[in-house]
Scaffold this active site. Structure first.
Site, PDB file in Angstrom:
ATOM      1  N   ASN A  34       1.131 -18.223  -0.485  1.00  0.00           N
ATOM      2  CA  ASN A  34       1.809 -17.157  -1.235  1.00  0.00           C
ATOM      3  C   ASN A  34       1.576 -15.820  -0.521  1.00  0.00           C
ATOM      4  OD1 ASN A  34       2.537 -15.145  -3.038  1.00  0.00           O
ATOM      5  ND2 ASN A  34       1.618 -16.123  -4.828  1.00  0.00           N
ATOM      6  N   CYS A  91       4.915  -9.322  -6.474  1.00  0.00           N
ATOM      7  CA  CYS A  91       5.671 -10.263  -5.638  1.00  0.00           C
ATOM      8  C   CYS A  91       7.182 -10.029  -5.736  1.00  0.00           C
ATOM      9  CB  CYS A  91       5.355 -11.695  -6.036  1.00  0.00           C
ATOM     10  SG  CYS A  91       3.607 -12.024  -6.069  1.00  0.00           S
ATOM     11  N   HIS A 136      10.701 -16.562  -4.344  1.00  0.00           N
ATOM     12  CA  HIS A 136       9.341 -16.175  -3.972  1.00  0.00           C
ATOM     13  C   HIS A 136       8.492 -17.443  -3.919  1.00  0.00           C
ATOM     14  CE1 HIS A 136       5.369 -14.741  -3.931  1.00  0.00           C
ATOM     15  NE2 HIS A 136       5.146 -14.908  -5.223  1.00  0.00           N
TER      16      HIS A 136
HETATM   17  O1  UT7 Z   1       2.768 -14.800  -6.805  1.00  0.00           O
HETATM   18  C1  UT7 Z   1       2.455 -14.359  -8.073  1.00  0.00           C
HETATM   19  C2  UT7 Z   1       2.702 -15.374  -9.074  1.00  0.00           C
HETATM   20  N1  UT7 Z   1       1.642 -16.364  -9.073  1.00  0.00           N
HETATM   21  C3  UT7 Z   1       1.881 -17.551  -9.540  1.00  0.00           C
HETATM   22  O2  UT7 Z   1       3.013 -17.828  -9.867  1.00  0.00           O
HETATM   23  C4  UT7 Z   1       0.756 -18.541  -9.727  1.00  0.00           C
HETATM   24  C5  UT7 Z   1       0.891 -19.217 -11.067  1.00  0.00           C
HETATM   25  N2  UT7 Z   1      -0.130 -20.236 -11.380  1.00  0.00           N
HETATM   26  C6  UT7 Z   1      -0.248 -21.391 -10.688  1.00  0.00           C
HETATM   27  O3  UT7 Z   1       0.457 -21.632  -9.733  1.00  0.00           O
HETATM   28  C7  UT7 Z   1      -1.238 -22.427 -11.173  1.00  0.00           C
HETATM   29  O4  UT7 Z   1      -1.687 -22.072 -12.467  1.00  0.00           O
HETATM   30  C8  UT7 Z   1      -2.482 -22.575 -10.232  1.00  0.00           C
HETATM   31  C9  UT7 Z   1      -2.066 -23.235  -8.925  1.00  0.00           C
HETATM   32  C10 UT7 Z   1      -3.089 -21.228  -9.969  1.00  0.00           C
HETATM   33  C11 UT7 Z   1      -3.540 -23.453 -10.887  1.00  0.00           C
HETATM   34  O5  UT7 Z   1      -3.002 -24.737 -11.174  1.00  0.00           O
HETATM   35  P1  UT7 Z   1      -3.316 -25.434 -12.576  1.00  0.00           P
HETATM   36  O6  UT7 Z   1      -2.724 -26.777 -12.540  1.00  0.00           O
HETATM   37  O7  UT7 Z   1      -2.840 -24.479 -13.632  1.00  0.00           O
HETATM   38  O8  UT7 Z   1      -4.891 -25.567 -12.540  1.00  0.00           O
HETATM   39  P2  UT7 Z   1      -5.967 -25.022 -13.576  1.00  0.00           P
HETATM   40  O9  UT7 Z   1      -6.248 -23.583 -13.323  1.00  0.00           O
HETATM   41  O10 UT7 Z   1      -5.589 -25.447 -14.955  1.00  0.00           O
HETATM   42  O11 UT7 Z   1      -7.244 -25.856 -13.158  1.00  0.00           O
HETATM   43  C12 UT7 Z   1      -7.275 -27.300 -13.327  1.00  0.00           C
HETATM   44  C13 UT7 Z   1      -8.567 -27.809 -12.733  1.00  0.00           C
HETATM   45  C14 UT7 Z   1      -9.812 -27.069 -13.235  1.00  0.00           C
HETATM   46  O12 UT7 Z   1     -10.849 -28.023 -13.340  1.00  0.00           O
HETATM   47  P3  UT7 Z   1     -11.338 -28.520 -14.805  1.00  0.00           P
HETATM   48  O13 UT7 Z   1     -11.761 -27.288 -15.523  1.00  0.00           O
HETATM   49  O14 UT7 Z   1     -10.125 -29.158 -15.414  1.00  0.00           O
HETATM   50  O15 UT7 Z   1     -12.441 -29.466 -14.481  1.00  0.00           O
HETATM   51  C15 UT7 Z   1     -10.133 -26.129 -12.098  1.00  0.00           C
HETATM   52  O16 UT7 Z   1     -11.531 -25.824 -12.018  1.00  0.00           O
HETATM   53  O17 UT7 Z   1      -8.546 -27.644 -11.311  1.00  0.00           O
HETATM   54  C16 UT7 Z   1      -9.724 -26.960 -10.907  1.00  0.00           C
HETATM   55  N3  UT7 Z   1      -9.408 -26.135  -9.743  1.00  0.00           N
HETATM   56  C17 UT7 Z   1      -9.580 -26.536  -8.486  1.00  0.00           C
HETATM   57  N4  UT7 Z   1     -10.086 -27.661  -7.952  1.00  0.00           N
HETATM   58  C18 UT7 Z   1     -10.135 -27.756  -6.616  1.00  0.00           C
HETATM   59  C19 UT7 Z   1      -8.844 -24.881  -9.754  1.00  0.00           C
HETATM   60  N5  UT7 Z   1      -8.679 -24.461  -8.485  1.00  0.00           N
HETATM   61  C20 UT7 Z   1      -9.139 -25.459  -7.678  1.00  0.00           C
HETATM   62  C21 UT7 Z   1      -9.213 -25.604  -6.280  1.00  0.00           C
HETATM   63  N6  UT7 Z   1      -9.719 -26.768  -5.802  1.00  0.00           N
HETATM   64  N7  UT7 Z   1      -8.813 -24.658  -5.425  1.00  0.00           N
END
Ligand code: UT7
Length: 343
Positions: free
Chosen positions: A300, A128, A270
């Site tokens: 993104n 990115c 970004h």
């Molecule tokens: O461009 C390159 C750089 N990329 C980035 O900068 C991305 C960096 N990371 C992020 O932006 C965030 O970590 C994410 C948006 C990818 C994820 O957000 P998060 O708050 O870190 O969520 P998580 O992965 O900790 O998941 C929390 C919960 C989980 O459920 P449980 O295990 O707590 O029950 C996931 O299963 O949210 C759940 N979950 C979703 N639920 C509904 C994860 N994705 C989804 C979804 N819809 N799409």
């Protein structure tokens, strides 16, 4: 002498898919996506569209602007783009989703599509941060040769073909699009690209990657894959890295340019996650209005997100001559960096 952005362009596929529409085939909700990322929609390319197709469209829009045409008539756009094309000496294209892996470069395929017959062409693989790296690379190559005067710097991605649509943690985050700028060596003073930070930390290589298909893990004869080659990401690791990277890059740019917060007209980050940008913004004690955000519309788009934003701002008249603009990118590699540009 200055290296100035004299024109911008973008291309996004017409197919726009909202979070609500995604819920028909992904186990997710509009509420989760919006509250965790700020994303509301993404644009998705047709099966027949490759990275070079979007790159060529964005480049033609930038070339047409360089020739003095900024309208919407396709024939006029093509005429103006064809007029400017031979003046381009160099194409640098950043992408994480090229047409082909290895060779040929997507920049070469794009060169043929847009008719920049005098241009050398190469890809940059910096995730990115590809556009931030690309600007500095192109500016350096313009600077060291009297033979080169103009470059096209492009960020282009078709990420929706490379996500695992069964992995809701990644597939909802990405969209397709391309942005391009024409860089020109001019006689202006105190204008154009002033300073760039380009950093890398390969210890985080496995937190965001396309694991299969390269020489580390090539296909084996007879092997069948259960799911296609796709993007894998450790979201939380990348999140923590990203907040630190934005903060560090902006602090270092301000130090290098001897800039206070009030000197900066806009910051073009970004667009990976609105929460990442807000967290960095709070650490830096800056106002929301400083940061340009369009993640709601495009999600993104990796290396394309900064040049898409620049084109939107430019065409909306939001960038005034003399404005100090900071870009900041971060992503796969891991890579991070930013540019100081005087518009
Ligand atoms: O461009 C390159 C750089 N990329 C980035 O900068 C991305 C960096 N990371 C992020 O932006 C965030 O970590 C994410 C948006 C990818 C994820 O957000 P998060 O708050 O870190 O969520 P998580 O992965 O900790 O998941 C929390 C919960 C989980 O459920 P449980 O295990 O707590 O029950 C996931 O299963 O949210 C759940 N979950 C979703 N639920 C509904 C994860 N994705 C989804 C979804 N819809 N799409």
């Amino acid at each position: 002498m200055a290296i100035e952005i004299i024109a911008t362009g973008k291309a996004v596929p017409p197919k726009r898919v909202s979070n609500e529409e995604l819920t028909a085939y992904v186990d997710t909700t509009d509420e989760w996506i919006r509250s965790h990322t700020g994303i509301g929609n993404r644009h998705i390319a047709d099966e027949s569209v490759a990275c070079s197709d979007l790159a060529a469209e964005a480049a033609k829009n930038a070339l047409a602007m360089a020739a003095g045409y900024s309208g919407n008539d396709p024939q006029e756009r093509d005429r103006a783009a064809a007029e400017a094309a031979p003046s381009i000496d160099l194409i640098v294209l950043g992408s994480a989703t090229p047409d082909y892996y290895g060779t040929p470069s997507t920049a070469c395929v794009t060169q043929h599509k847009i008719g920049t017959v005098n241009a050398s062409a190469m890809d940059i693989s910096a995730g990115c941060t590809g556009f931030v790296y690309g600007l500095e690379t192109a500016a350096g190559l313009l600077n060291i040769s009297t033979q080169r005067k103009r470059a096209l710097v492009i960020g282009s991605e078709v990420l929706t073909k490379m996500v695992n649509w069964e992995d809701r943690r990644t597939c909802v985050l990405f969209g397709d699009g391309a942005g391009a700028v024409v860089l020109e060596k001019t006689g202006a003073e105190k204008r154009g690209l002033q300073h760039t930070i380009m950093r890398a930390d390969g210890s985080g290589a496995e937190s965001l990657l396309l694991r299969r298909g390269g020489t580390k893990e090539p296909y084996k004869k007879g092997e069948t894959l259960e799911i296609g080659i796709h993007i894998e990401m450790n979201g939380q690791e990348v999140y923590n890295f990203a907040v630190g990277a934005i903060t560090k890059v902006l602090e270092d740019l301000m130090k290098a340019g001897n800039l206070g917060v009030d000197d900066i007209a806009r910051i073009v980050p970004h667009q990976a996650n609105a929460r990442i940008i807000q967290a960095a913004r709070r650490r830096l004690r800056m106002t929301e209005e400083k940061f340009y955000l369009n993640i709601e519309e495009y999600a993104n788009t990796s290396a394309a997100s900064i040049p898409i934003a620049l084109d939107e701002m430019n065409r909306a008249g939001e960038l005034k001559k003399g404005d100090i603009i900071l870009t900041v990118g971060f992503g796969g590699g891991l890579t991070f960096g930013g540019n100081i540009i005087i518009w």
